[in-house]
Design an enzyme around this catalytic site. Structure first.
Site, PDB file in Angstrom:
ATOM      1  N   CYS A 141       5.828  11.639   6.964  1.00 49.70           N
ATOM      2  CA  CYS A 141       6.999  13.122   6.882  1.00 49.70           C
ATOM      3  C   CYS A 141       6.781  13.816   7.207  1.00 49.70           C
ATOM      4  CB  CYS A 141       6.114  13.065   5.226  1.00 49.70           C
ATOM      5  SG  CYS A 141       5.213  13.747   4.467  1.00 49.70           S
ATOM      6  N   GLU A 183       5.615  14.842  -3.867  1.00 49.44           N
ATOM      7  CA  GLU A 183       6.417  15.199  -2.127  1.00 49.44           C
ATOM      8  C   GLU A 183       7.079  14.116  -1.426  1.00 49.44           C
ATOM      9  OE1 GLU A 183       6.258  14.813   1.989  1.00 49.44           O
ATOM     10  OE2 GLU A 183       3.821  13.844   1.163  1.00 49.44           O
ATOM     11  N   GLU A 221      16.083  11.029   7.727  1.00 54.25           N
ATOM     12  CA  GLU A 221      14.718  10.614   8.691  1.00 54.25           C
ATOM     13  C   GLU A 221      14.355   9.524   9.399  1.00 54.25           C
ATOM     14  OE1 GLU A 221      10.306  11.973   6.135  1.00 54.25           O
ATOM     15  OE2 GLU A 221      11.830  10.596   4.938  1.00 54.25           O
ATOM     16  N   LYS A 253      -0.170   2.676  -8.633  1.00 56.78           N
ATOM     17  CA  LYS A 253       0.382   2.069  -7.565  1.00 56.78           C
ATOM     18  C   LYS A 253       0.452   2.412  -6.329  1.00 56.78           C
ATOM     19  CE  LYS A 253       4.802   0.934  -6.661  1.00 56.78           C
ATOM     20  NZ  LYS A 253       3.988   0.876  -4.980  1.00 56.78           N
TER      21      LYS A 253
END
Length: 477
Positions: free
Chosen positions: A283, A249, A380, A173
């Site tokens: 990231c 991750e 983040e 996906k």
């Protein structure tokens, strides 16, 4: 306008419901394609196809799997410009950077083409010498692959490459914001000879409605996910129900340490790379800049000068260096984080606002003297914002850097080798860039600790995530 279908058991087709959703160019806000909007029925067809194909695929020759990956690498390299343009159109990053992603992603297929024929085991004797211990490695089984929007080709390559090499079938996906690159990659893999049913792709605007049935199917044996920590926690809970192997991750909050003895110009260039790659939507992006107080002012000024000189434009425009953020929500999040920091006492060196006109553009920003209670210190950012926090000694810098639930990557700039090792070993992260702002490499084990995830992708460790060990006890006569 082109409409793209699902890919299940080697066949392209519409969603069972007939529904579609739009893919948008973030530089203009315009719809560039329509994509089939899969649901639970499509998900079940896909996982059943993967399950039915697993036995045959697991017995395929390692060289056959390696050659499929090698051909995939070659086709990608031959179509690099075409793929880069597609990445830019649906994700926004500048063309030059999109080409870099294509090269980076292609290298995963070349790397795992070579690893496919090097899957080994072990042969030893028991301590008493009476039993041969033979250990073999085989594919873990059908895998659920879920990728983010920020590196639509590379993230797919990083998961599909080792799965193919190991002999695992897959359901995949891609992110709903950037499915076009993933579908193009699927066509390339098919052209390279990947058999029907090995890779099944379901695009959807309802990720939970597709991934949920895969996780509860009892067919899938592994989940590999790249995305937010919050979603990762949900998937881990679902994986526990069927005791599935998990690779995660997840989010990052990368510290970037500049010591008083750092080569400052090199540190600034490293900061530009670590912060501005993909407009900060990575990231691995540097999120918190801890700079020794003696050089903090000079570093802030130099970094501000470099960022203000970058050309912000549609990624397809000539000379573009900074593209748009992925969508309105992403832009508004960055805006709120900057406003919060300034409201708490931070000062704007450069930038600090969204740009006028169409698209989701935010000015490259440097903030000085950011207080510890600013929201962006524990969030983040995923945008082109560099918050600078001065420190007085090495111990304080390491303590501040480790004061987070995340632990993906850290960066340290110093000319003292002993200090580089000392800080690198003290940082609670899975990867450290020493005097460099770039750590991603197909030949290296990518991954983090704490809430940044489980497992590793890339390098020799990457294929182990897709393999199970089997031990045969054979008495010695």
């Amino acid at each position: 306008m082109t409409t793209h279908g699902l890919f299940i058991d080697g066949t392209w087709g519409p969603a069972a419901s007939g529904r579609t959703f739009a893919v948008e160019n973030p530089a203009t806000g315009e719809t560039i394609a329509m994509v089939a909007d899969g649901d639970g029925d499509d998900a079940r067809r896909a996982i059943e196809a993967a399950g039915a194909r697993q036995s045959d695929w697991s017995r395929s020759a390692p060289r056959e799997r390696g050659e499929i990956l090698r051909r995939t690498y070659e086709i990608i390299m031959n179509r690099a410009d075409e793929l880069a343009a597609l990445i830019t159109a649906e994700m926004g990053k500048p063309l030059a950077e999109a080409r870099g992603e294509v090269m980076y992603g292609a290298e995963f297929f070349r790397w795992f083409a070579e690893e496919a024929v090097r899957i080994g085991g072990d042969h030893t004797l028991s301590g008493d010498g009476r039993t041969r211990i033979l250990v073999t490695k085989g594919p873990v089984g059908p895998c659920v692959l879920v990728t983010p929007w920020n590196f639509p080709l590379a993230m797919g390559a990083r998961k599909i490459g080792p799965a193919v090499a190991a002999g695992c079938t897959m359901v995949f996906k891609p992110a709903e914001q950037t499915p076009l690159t993933s579908l193009a990659l699927t066509r390339i893999l098919t052209e390279a000879g990947l058999p029907a049913g090995v890779l099944n792709v379901v695009t959807t605007s309802d990720p939970g409605g597709v991934v949920g049935p895969w996780m509860s199917s009892g067919i899938a044996r592994k989940i590999s996910f790249t995305g937010s920590t919050d979603v990762g926690r949900l998937l881990l809970a679902q994986a526990a129900e069927n005791v599935m192997r998990s690779s995660m991750e997840l989010g990052g909050n990368a510290p970037f340490l500049v010591c008083e003895d750092a080569a400052l110009d090199r540190a600034v260039e490293g900061a530009v790379t670590a912060k501005m790659r993909n407009m900060g939507e990575a990231c691995t992006a540097a999120n918190r800049f801890f700079v020794h107080r003696s050089v903090a002012g000079e570093f802030s000024a130099k970094l501000g000068e470099r960022l203000s000189a970058l050309k912000v434009a549609d990624g397809a425009a000539r000379g573009a260096e900074v593209g748009p953020l992925i969508d309105r929500a992403g832009m508004e999040k960055v805006e709120q984080l900057v406003d919060d920091a300034v409201g708490r006492g931070a000062s704007v060196v450069v930038g600090g606002s969204r740009l006028s006109g169409s698209g989701y553009f935010y000015a490259p920003t440097v903030l000085a003297d950011v207080p510890p209670d600013a929201a962006l210190m524990s969030t983040e950012i995923f945008g082109p914002v560099a918050p600078i926090i001065p420190f007085d000694d090495e111990e304080e810098a390491v303590r501040l850097a480790n004061d987070t639930e995340w632990g993906l990557v850290g960066y340290v700039f110093t000319t003292d080798l002993d200090r580089a090792f000392r800080i690198g070993e003290a940082l609670d992260v899975g990867m450290v860039g020493v005097n460099t702002g770039l750590v991603s490499n197909p030949g290296a084990p990518f991954g983090g600790v704490k809430h940044s995830g489980l497992g590793r992708e890339g390098g020799r460790a990457g294929i182990e995530e897709y393999l199970e060990s089997k031990y045969l006890a054979i008495p010695r006569s």
